[in-house]
Motif scaffolding. Structure first.
Motif, mmCIF file in Angstrom:
data_model
loop_
_atom_site.group_PDB
_atom_site.id
_atom_site.type_symbol
_atom_site.label_atom_id
_atom_site.label_comp_id
_atom_site.label_asym_id
_atom_site.label_seq_id
_atom_site.Cartn_x
_atom_site.Cartn_y
_atom_site.Cartn_z
ATOM 1 N N GLY A 49 95.202 34.033 7.710
ATOM 2 C CA GLY A 49 95.018 33.397 6.420
ATOM 3 C C GLY A 49 94.995 31.883 6.465
ATOM 4 N N PHE A 50 95.412 31.289 7.574
ATOM 5 C CA PHE A 50 95.364 29.831 7.707
ATOM 6 C C PHE A 50 93.925 29.415 8.024
ATOM 7 C CE2 PHE A 50 99.886 28.104 8.555
ATOM 8 C CZ PHE A 50 100.407 28.914 7.560
ATOM 9 N N PRO A 51 93.454 28.304 7.460
ATOM 10 C CA PRO A 51 92.054 27.909 7.652
ATOM 11 C C PRO A 51 91.782 27.414 9.063
ATOM 12 C CG PRO A 51 93.251 26.158 6.531
ATOM 13 C CD PRO A 51 94.202 27.335 6.634
ATOM 14 N N LEU A 52 90.578 27.709 9.539
ATOM 15 C CA LEU A 52 90.149 27.228 10.854
ATOM 16 C C LEU A 52 88.755 26.618 10.818
ATOM 17 C CD1 LEU A 52 91.344 29.808 13.541
ATOM 18 C CD2 LEU A 52 91.804 27.348 13.510
ATOM 19 N N ASP A 53 88.074 26.693 9.663
ATOM 20 C CA ASP A 53 86.722 26.162 9.605
ATOM 21 C C ASP A 53 86.679 24.668 9.929
ATOM 22 O OD1 ASP A 53 88.171 25.777 7.244
ATOM 23 O OD2 ASP A 53 86.377 25.665 6.006
ATOM 24 N N TRP A 54 87.740 23.932 9.597
ATOM 25 C CA TRP A 54 87.803 22.501 9.884
ATOM 26 C C TRP A 54 87.693 22.226 11.388
ATOM 27 C CZ3 TRP A 54 91.568 21.196 13.264
ATOM 28 C CH2 TRP A 54 92.625 22.110 13.419
ATOM 29 N N ALA A 55 88.194 23.170 12.220
ATOM 30 C CA ALA A 55 88.226 22.965 13.672
ATOM 31 C C ALA A 55 86.866 23.134 14.318
ATOM 32 C CB ALA A 55 89.223 23.920 14.315
ATOM 33 N N GLU A 56 85.928 23.740 13.610
ATOM 34 C CA GLU A 56 84.605 23.964 14.188
ATOM 35 C C GLU A 56 83.863 22.652 14.427
ATOM 36 O OE1 GLU A 56 82.883 26.704 11.447
ATOM 37 O OE2 GLU A 56 84.194 28.358 12.048
ATOM 38 N N GLY A 57 84.271 21.601 13.723
ATOM 39 C CA GLY A 57 83.655 20.300 13.935
ATOM 40 C C GLY A 57 84.441 19.395 14.856
ATOM 41 N N CYS A 58 85.464 19.937 15.502
ATOM 42 C CA CYS A 58 86.316 19.159 16.398
ATOM 43 C C CYS A 58 85.963 19.407 17.863
ATOM 44 C CB CYS A 58 87.786 19.530 16.194
ATOM 45 S SG CYS A 58 88.480 19.098 14.590
ATOM 46 N N VAL A 59 86.402 18.512 18.726
ATOM 47 C CA VAL A 59 86.447 18.786 20.157
ATOM 48 C C VAL A 59 87.721 19.584 20.393
ATOM 49 C CG1 VAL A 59 86.726 17.782 22.445
ATOM 50 C CG2 VAL A 59 85.176 16.714 20.801
ATOM 51 N N ASN A 60 87.584 20.825 20.810
ATOM 52 C CA ASN A 60 88.736 21.703 20.981
ATOM 53 C C ASN A 60 89.140 21.792 22.452
ATOM 54 O OD1 ASN A 60 89.354 23.118 18.241
ATOM 55 N ND2 ASN A 60 87.124 23.112 18.399
ATOM 56 N N ILE A 61 90.426 21.546 22.696
ATOM 57 C CA ILE A 61 90.982 21.601 24.048
ATOM 58 C C ILE A 61 92.186 22.530 23.999
ATOM 59 C CG2 ILE A 61 91.893 20.279 25.993
ATOM 60 C CD1 ILE A 61 90.644 17.773 24.688
ATOM 61 N N HIS A 62 92.321 23.370 25.007
ATOM 62 C CA HIS A 62 93.382 24.370 25.034
ATOM 63 C C HIS A 62 94.290 24.075 26.229
ATOM 64 C CE1 HIS A 62 90.968 26.653 22.090
ATOM 65 N NE2 HIS A 62 89.950 26.157 22.796
ATOM 66 N N LEU A 63 95.505 23.659 25.938
ATOM 67 C CA LEU A 63 96.478 23.264 26.963
ATOM 68 C C LEU A 63 97.383 24.449 27.282
ATOM 69 C CD1 LEU A 63 97.824 20.935 28.628
ATOM 70 C CD2 LEU A 63 99.256 20.521 26.615
ATOM 71 N N ILE A 64 97.468 24.820 28.553
ATOM 72 C CA ILE A 64 98.257 25.989 28.937
ATOM 73 C C ILE A 64 99.317 25.609 29.971
ATOM 74 C CG2 ILE A 64 96.422 27.640 28.401
ATOM 75 C CD1 ILE A 64 95.791 27.773 31.418
ATOM 76 N N ARG A 65 100.321 26.467 30.073
ATOM 77 C CA ARG A 65 101.384 26.326 31.076
ATOM 78 C C ARG A 65 101.842 27.723 31.440
ATOM 79 N NH1 ARG A 65 107.524 23.895 30.139
ATOM 80 N NH2 ARG A 65 107.941 23.295 32.319
ATOM 81 N N HIS A 66 102.238 27.932 32.670
ATOM 82 C CA HIS A 66 102.672 29.266 33.088
ATOM 83 C C HIS A 66 103.779 29.759 32.146
ATOM 84 C CE1 HIS A 66 104.196 32.596 35.446
ATOM 85 N NE2 HIS A 66 103.119 32.499 36.218
ATOM 86 N N PRO A 67 103.656 30.977 31.638
ATOM 87 C CA PRO A 67 104.630 31.458 30.643
ATOM 88 C C PRO A 67 106.063 31.545 31.149
ATOM 89 C CG PRO A 67 103.127 33.222 31.310
ATOM 90 C CD PRO A 67 102.565 31.941 31.836
ATOM 91 N N ALA A 68 106.276 31.706 32.444
ATOM 92 C CA ALA A 68 107.656 31.719 32.949
ATOM 93 C C ALA A 68 108.326 30.375 32.669
ATOM 94 C CB ALA A 68 107.673 32.025 34.443
#
Length: 231
Positions: free
Chosen positions: A86-105
Motif C-alpha cells: 500500500g505504500f507508494p512506489l511510482d515516485w521511485a520509477e523516475g529515480c536512479v535506484n541502487i540496492h545496497l546489500i550485506r551478508h545476512p549473518a
C-alpha cells in the motif's frame, strides 16, 4: 538527479549517506518513510514516539518532500522493509535506484545488538529483491565497498553517470544535520567514524531462532549478490 538507495538495517547505509552528503552538489535524506512505517505497522521500535513526531506519517504524502532542495542531486536513504503493501512506489520509477546489500549473518548479528529477535520482515531481504524486480537499477555489496572504497565509489558513480568526488571518502566525526531523530540509538558507531571502515573478519556465528532468519534471508541475498556491481 534523484538517487534512491535501498538497503536493510545495519548495512553501511548511513556511511553511504554520509559519503554522498560530503559532496557539495548533493543533499541527503534519511529514511523518510520510517514514521509512516511505524504508524502503519504499530511496531514498537526504539524512539518510536520521537520518530512519529518528527516525520510525515501518511505514506502517500511522504514523496511530496522529494523535491530538489538547493543542490543538483538528492540522495535518499531508504529501508527496503519500510515499503510495506500500500505504500507508494511510482515516485521511485523516475529515480536512479541502487540496492545496497550485506551478508545476512552480519546484518542479523548487528541488528540483534540493538533490537533483539529480528525477523525476516525486520531485515528486509525479501523486500529488497521485490524492489529490484520492480525498479531495476544497480546492486552494490557493502563488503566490496569496505574492501575498496575509492574503487567501488568510482565504479558506482560511473555507472550512474555522476562524476566521482574524492570528498566522498571522508566526513567529520559526530552527528550530522541530516541524521534522523533516531540517530542517538542506532548511529553510535558511525558517529565515531571519519570514513569507511576496512574489510570485516569472518562471518559471525548465528544460532537459535536467528539461524532460521538467516536461512530464510540467504537465498534473497545470494540472488542479489550475483548481480552486484564489480570493479
Amino acid at each position: 538527479m534523484r538517487i534512491a538507495m535501498w538497503s536493510g538495517p545495519r548495512n553501511l547505509s548511513t556511511a553511504m549517506m554520509y559519503s554522498f552528503g560530503a559532496r557539495a552538489d548533493c543533499s541527503v535524506m534519511d529514511e523518510p518513510f520510517y514514521a509512516a512505517y511505524l504508524k502503519a505497522t504499530g511496531l514498537d521500535h526504539p524512539m518510536r514516539d520521537a520518530v512519529l513526531a518528527a516525520q510525515e506519517q501518511d505514506p502517500q504524502k511522504v514523496p511530496e518532500g522529494f523535491a530538489p532542495s538547493g543542490t543538483p542531486h538528492l540522495y535518499m536513504k531508504h529501508m527496503a522493509q519500510h515499503m510495506i503493501a500500500g505504500f507508494p512506489l511510482d515516485w521511485a520509477e523516475g529515480c536512479v535506484n541502487i540496492h545496497l546489500i550485506r551478508h545476512p549473518a552480519r546484518v542479523i548479528a548487528s541488528y540483534a545488538e540493538k533490537r533483539e529477535a529480528p525477523t525476516l520482515a525486520d531485515i528486509g531481504f525479501d523486500k529488497q529483491v521485490a524492489l529490484y524486480e520492480r525498479l531495476g537499477g544497480l546492486v552494490v555489496d557493502s563488503a566490496d565497498i569496505r574492501a575498496n572504497p575509492e574503487g567501488m565509489l568510482r565504479a558506482l558513480c560511473a555507472a550512474i553517470d555522476l562524476s566521482f568526488d574524492p570528498a566522498m571518502l571522508q566526513w567529520p566525526a559526530g552527528p550530522k544535520p541530516d541524521d534522523g531523530v533516531w540517530a542517538p540509538h542506532w548511529y553510535g558507531a558511525i558517529h565515531k567514524s571519519t570514513g569507511f571502515a576496512g574489510p570485516e573478519g569472518p562471518l559471525p556465528e548465528v544460532e537459535g531462532a536467528n539461524r532460521d532468519v538467516l536461512d530464510a534471508a540467504l537465498p534473497y541475498y545470494e540472488h542479489l549478490h550475483a548481480l552486484r556491481l564489480k570493479v
